[in-house]
Design a protein around this motif. Structure first.
Motif, PDB file in Angstrom:
ATOM      1  N   PRO A   1       0.832  -1.213   0.000  1.00  0.00           N
ATOM      2  CA  PRO A   1       0.000   0.000   0.000  1.00  0.00           C
ATOM      3  C   PRO A   1       0.863   1.258   0.000  1.00  0.00           C
ATOM      4  N   ASN A   2       0.370   2.290  -0.667  1.00  0.00           N
ATOM      5  CA  ASN A   2       1.097   3.550  -0.764  1.00  0.00           C
ATOM      6  C   ASN A   2       1.247   4.173   0.614  1.00  0.00           C
ATOM      7  N   SER A   3       2.486   4.509   0.995  1.00  0.00           N
ATOM      8  CA  SER A   3       2.739   5.087   2.315  1.00  0.00           C
ATOM      9  C   SER A   3       2.961   6.589   2.274  1.00  0.00           C
ATOM     10  N   PHE A   4       2.904   7.194   1.081  1.00  0.00           N
ATOM     11  CA  PHE A   4       3.180   8.633   0.978  1.00  0.00           C
ATOM     12  C   PHE A   4       1.979   9.453   1.427  1.00  0.00           C
ATOM     13  N   ASP A   5       2.227  10.438   2.311  1.00  0.00           N
ATOM     14  CA  ASP A   5       1.210  11.371   2.782  1.00  0.00           C
ATOM     15  C   ASP A   5       1.854  12.747   2.840  1.00  0.00           C
ATOM     16  N   PRO A   6       1.507  13.656   1.939  1.00  0.00           N
ATOM     17  CA  PRO A   6       2.171  14.968   1.908  1.00  0.00           C
ATOM     18  C   PRO A   6       2.001  15.758   3.204  1.00  0.00           C
ATOM     19  N   LEU A   7       0.923  15.505   3.948  1.00  0.00           N
ATOM     20  CA  LEU A   7       0.700  16.253   5.183  1.00  0.00           C
ATOM     21  C   LEU A   7       1.690  15.880   6.279  1.00  0.00           C
ATOM     22  N   ARG A   8       2.415  14.769   6.128  1.00  0.00           N
ATOM     23  CA  ARG A   8       3.428  14.398   7.116  1.00  0.00           C
ATOM     24  C   ARG A   8       4.736  15.164   6.888  1.00  0.00           C
ATOM     25  N   ARG A   9       4.838  15.854   5.754  1.00  0.00           N
ATOM     26  CA  ARG A   9       5.958  16.744   5.435  1.00  0.00           C
ATOM     27  C   ARG A   9       7.290  16.014   5.296  1.00  0.00           C
ATOM     28  N   TYR A  10       7.278  14.745   4.974  1.00  0.00           N
ATOM     29  CA  TYR A  10       8.523  14.046   4.683  1.00  0.00           C
ATOM     30  C   TYR A  10       9.021  14.500   3.309  1.00  0.00           C
ATOM     31  N   VAL A  11      10.300  14.833   3.218  1.00  0.00           N
ATOM     32  CA  VAL A  11      10.852  15.322   1.958  1.00  0.00           C
ATOM     33  C   VAL A  11      11.899  14.375   1.385  1.00  0.00           C
TER      34      VAL A  11
ATOM     35  N   ALA B   1      19.037   3.313   5.877  1.00  0.00           N
ATOM     36  CA  ALA B   1      19.923   3.041   7.011  1.00  0.00           C
ATOM     37  C   ALA B   1      20.679   1.734   6.798  1.00  0.00           C
ATOM     38  N   GLN B   2      21.831   1.558   7.517  1.00  0.00           N
ATOM     39  CA  GLN B   2      22.631   0.348   7.399  1.00  0.00           C
ATOM     40  C   GLN B   2      21.924  -0.839   8.039  1.00  0.00           C
ATOM     41  N   GLY B   3      22.009  -1.960   7.397  1.00  0.00           N
ATOM     42  CA  GLY B   3      21.532  -3.196   7.977  1.00  0.00           C
ATOM     43  C   GLY B   3      20.031  -3.362   8.024  1.00  0.00           C
ATOM     44  N   VAL B   4      19.280  -2.530   7.299  1.00  0.00           N
ATOM     45  CA  VAL B   4      17.823  -2.673   7.288  1.00  0.00           C
ATOM     46  C   VAL B   4      17.389  -3.073   5.885  1.00  0.00           C
ATOM     47  N   PRO B   5      16.267  -3.772   5.778  1.00  0.00           N
ATOM     48  CA  PRO B   5      15.820  -4.193   4.441  1.00  0.00           C
ATOM     49  C   PRO B   5      15.301  -3.008   3.635  1.00  0.00           C
ATOM     50  N   LEU B   6      15.497  -3.075   2.349  1.00  0.00           N
ATOM     51  CA  LEU B   6      14.907  -2.094   1.428  1.00  0.00           C
ATOM     52  C   LEU B   6      13.622  -2.692   0.886  1.00  0.00           C
ATOM     53  N   VAL B   7      12.505  -2.114   1.235  1.00  0.00           N
ATOM     54  CA  VAL B   7      11.210  -2.631   0.811  1.00  0.00           C
ATOM     55  C   VAL B   7      10.612  -1.727  -0.253  1.00  0.00           C
ATOM     56  N   ASP B   8       9.660  -2.286  -1.004  1.00  0.00           N
ATOM     57  CA  ASP B   8       9.079  -1.538  -2.116  1.00  0.00           C
ATOM     58  C   ASP B   8       8.376  -0.271  -1.662  1.00  0.00           C
ATOM     59  N   ALA B   9       7.761  -0.280  -0.455  1.00  0.00           N
ATOM     60  CA  ALA B   9       7.046   0.904   0.023  1.00  0.00           C
ATOM     61  C   ALA B   9       7.991   2.081   0.212  1.00  0.00           C
ATOM     62  N   ASP B  10       9.234   1.829   0.713  1.00  0.00           N
ATOM     63  CA  ASP B  10      10.197   2.914   0.881  1.00  0.00           C
ATOM     64  C   ASP B  10      10.604   3.487  -0.474  1.00  0.00           C
ATOM     65  N   TRP B  11      10.936   2.582  -1.404  1.00  0.00           N
ATOM     66  CA  TRP B  11      11.323   3.033  -2.757  1.00  0.00           C
ATOM     67  C   TRP B  11      10.208   3.890  -3.377  1.00  0.00           C
ATOM     68  N   ASN B  12       8.973   3.374  -3.300  1.00  0.00           N
ATOM     69  CA  ASN B  12       7.852   4.081  -3.927  1.00  0.00           C
ATOM     70  C   ASN B  12       7.564   5.408  -3.245  1.00  0.00           C
ATOM     71  N   GLU B  13       7.708   5.453  -1.896  1.00  0.00           N
ATOM     72  CA  GLU B  13       7.466   6.717  -1.204  1.00  0.00           C
ATOM     73  C   GLU B  13       8.503   7.764  -1.602  1.00  0.00           C
ATOM     74  N   SER B  14       9.763   7.335  -1.745  1.00  0.00           N
ATOM     75  CA  SER B  14      10.800   8.266  -2.176  1.00  0.00           C
ATOM     76  C   SER B  14      10.472   8.848  -3.550  1.00  0.00           C
ATOM     77  N   GLU B  15      10.005   7.973  -4.450  1.00  0.00           N
ATOM     78  CA  GLU B  15       9.629   8.441  -5.790  1.00  0.00           C
ATOM     79  C   GLU B  15       8.416   9.358  -5.734  1.00  0.00           C
ATOM     80  N   ASP B  16       7.447   9.052  -4.877  1.00  0.00           N
ATOM     81  CA  ASP B  16       6.253   9.892  -4.767  1.00  0.00           C
ATOM     82  C   ASP B  16       6.578  11.265  -4.193  1.00  0.00           C
ATOM     83  N   ILE B  17       7.544  11.341  -3.265  1.00  0.00           N
ATOM     84  CA  ILE B  17       7.968  12.636  -2.732  1.00  0.00           C
ATOM     85  C   ILE B  17       8.530  13.506  -3.851  1.00  0.00           C
TER      86      ILE B  17
END
Length: 579
Positions: free
Chosen positions: A6-16, A21-37
């Motif tokens: 599910p899409n995790s991007f919410d502009p009202l949270r003001r994430y830019v 981080a080291q040693g953490v999994p890269l999941v599709d939601a993080d990749w997609n949220e970065s692209e949506d920002i």
């Protein structure tokens, strides 16, 4: 079938940004949220600082006719650019860019209801099919519909990596179609709350069609709806513009007042906010009286007509307002005969130098007359004899409009012998040449001082007062007849109206001007826009020190110039929405 979190991007949270981080999994939601920002910030910039429209030097998505004769059900969507991606025709809508690389017919779009498989494709994409154009004598809006949808390897085999035999990431694809909206759906593009509005879709007007007796989609009936010449200007561009327009010495005086007849800030803010700027009144003629000033456009300027009073005699006079603002000396056209006083007047210019004047005059009764100017006739008889037209008596407020078929439609308020106590709105159509059609009652009014205006359609507007309420009512000729009932466009509380005028901008958009009694007595000249039945802000156009009467509207490029009588002078004041 792609499985996407599910899409995790919410502009009202003001994430830019998304930080890995080291040693953490890269999941599709993080990749997609970065692209949506990234996409959200780019879209916000384009939406607020560039705006909707077609870039400078491009002509994407222009709507054109399919041939010389036109069509009642089809039009051409013009590419307006080249086949290379950066040279393609393009348009920005709500921060999104759509591009087109080849001309296409409206009916050739895969989603068009007349195309095989359109219903299945619409169901697969989750959008409605394109409704076909239905021939008719009603206005039509043509608009661009843009949205984005997910494309997976099930649709695009190139998303399967050949070396691994497995699908890669899915894609978001931006789609567009051109749709139509008949008059019943509204004259603008779909808005939130409308039945044809879909969340996630963005809309922009491409063209509007004033279909009347001429139903074809032709160069004459297609009115431009796009904003063109889109460009982000630099500070240097603005400085160059002010220097070119106002000279290198443009400055403010010691009090900070701009040395201009009107505020440059007001004009620019009016353009940006779609709130018209008002210019200061300019005296065009003085030393009158100049009764019933009426304007008519000409290829080389605006012609001003009026009734010149010379004792007991009345003359039709005219002068030309040139593009540089100068006015030519007044010339008399002819002397009014058979009337003691002229109470209203309208002028229409026909092809090949022909002209018509319509006027109401009092000589025991109040009758309506017409005279036609033939440039090929001998000088003494170029203005034909007065032709008595209209209802028997009490005729006032004649107005005229040249229609797309080159005929002239007039309207006025008069007396119906069947109901002499009830003011009746009448209309007649004058065919090219000397022909005249039958007198037609359009409807009645409860106001003995009611006034009418006429705009393309033909559409008649009735401005009447009942008690302390002013109403603007409308009827549009359709299907060979006028409707039985008036349609209320707007009502407002006010005092007595003296005069009323309307000017046509585009289907559903009108300029209105009227003179009314102010709160402390005297007259006020009010101007405003009517759009899709909604009235814009009422803007006083002149100060209370003047006595404006008989406003007449001249429309040029969407801006409105109001010519009006003020004592012994004719003045002009303008509404500026475009520069």
């Amino acid at each position: 079938m792609a499985v996407i979190s599910p899409n995790s991007f919410d502009p009202l949270r003001r994430y830019v940004s998304v930080r890995l981080a080291q040693g953490v999994p890269l999941v599709d939601a993080d990749w997609n949220e970065s692209e949506d920002i990234r996409r959200f910030e780019l879209r916000a910039f384009v939406r607020w600082f560039v705006g909707d429209g077609v870039p400078l030097g491009n002509d994407g998505f222009r709507i054109g006719a399919i041939g010389v004769a036109g069509s009642t059900t089809d039009c051409r969507i013009m590419a307006g650019g080249g086949t290379a991606p950066l040279a393609a025709g393009r348009m920005f809508v709500d921060g999104l860019e759509a591009f087109i690389v080849a001309d296409t017919l409206f009916t050739a779009q895969p989603l068009h209801a007349g195309q095989p498989g359109a219903a299945a494709l619409a169901a697969r994409w989750g959008v409605p099919a394109i409704v076909a154009i239905v021939p008719g004598a009603t206005p039509l809006s043509i608009y661009l519909d843009i949205w984005e949808r997910l494309v997976t390897a099930a649709e695009d085999a190139t998303l399967i990596l050949a070396g691994l035999g497995t699908e890669s990431c899915s894609r978001l694809r931006r789609e567009w179609v051109v749709r139509v909206r008949p008059a019943g759906g509204g004259f603008g593009v779909p808005q939130s709350g409308d039945a044809d509005f879909r969340p996630g879709h963005s809309y922009a007007m491409l063209a509007q069609v004033n279909r009347t007796a001429q139903q074809e989609l032709t160069t004459q009936t297609l009115a431009e709806g796009r904003r063109t010449g889109l460009q982000v200007s630099s500070r240097r561009d603005l400085e160059q513009l002010t220097t070119d327009v106002f000279g290198a010495g443009y400055a403010v005086d010691g009090t900070g007042t701009p040395k201009l007849p009107f505020s440059l800030r007001d004009v620019l803010n009016g353009v940006l906010r779609d709130r018209p700027s008002i210019t200061v009144p300019v005296t065009r003629l003085t030393g009158g009286p100049f009764n019933l000033p009426t304007t008519a456009s000409a290829p080389d300027g605006t012609l001003i007509y009026w009734v010149r009073v010379a004792g007991a005699d009345r003359f039709l006079s005219r002068a030309k307002l040139s593009a540089n603002g100068t006015v030519t000396p007044a010339e008399d056209e002819f002397q009014f005969t058979g009337v003691l006083n002229v109470t209203s007047m309208a002028i229409v210019h026909e092809d090949a130098g022909f002209r018509r004047v319509f006027y109401t005059g009092q000589a025991g009764t109040a009758k309506l007359f017409s005279r036609r100017f033939d440039p090929g006739a001998p000088l003494a008889t170029r203005w034909g004899a007065p032709l008595e037209v209209g209802s028997p008596d009490l005729n006032v407020g004649v107005v005229a409009m040249r229609l797309a078929d080159n005929s002239t439609q007039i309207a006025w308020v008069g007396q119906n012998p069947a109901a002499p106590a009830t003011p009746t709105v009448f209309t007649e159509n004058f065919l090219p040449g000397a022909g005249i059609t039958t007198l037609t009652p359009v409807g009645t009014s409860s106001d003995a001082q009611a006034r009418v205006a006429i705009v393309p359609g033909p559409q008649i507007l009735l401005f009447e007062q009942s008690g302390a309420t002013l109403s603007i009512l409308s009827k549009t000729f359709a299907g060979g007849a006028w409707p039985a009932a008036w349609t209320t466009l707007a009502t407002m509380p006010s005092s007595a109206v003296h005069d009323f005028a309307a000017g046509f901008i585009a289907p559903g958009r009108l300029w209105l001007a009227y003179a009314l009694t102010g709160p402390g007595g005297g007259s006020q000249l009010i101007g405003r826009i009517s759009e899709a039945g909604l009235l814009g802000e009422a803007r006083p156009m002149v100060s209370g020190a003047s006595a404006p009467r008989y406003p007449n509207l001249a429309i040029d490029g969407g801006n409105a110039s109001v010519f009006y009588q003020d004592g012994n002078a004719v003045r002009q004041v303008s509404f500026v929405t475009q520069i």
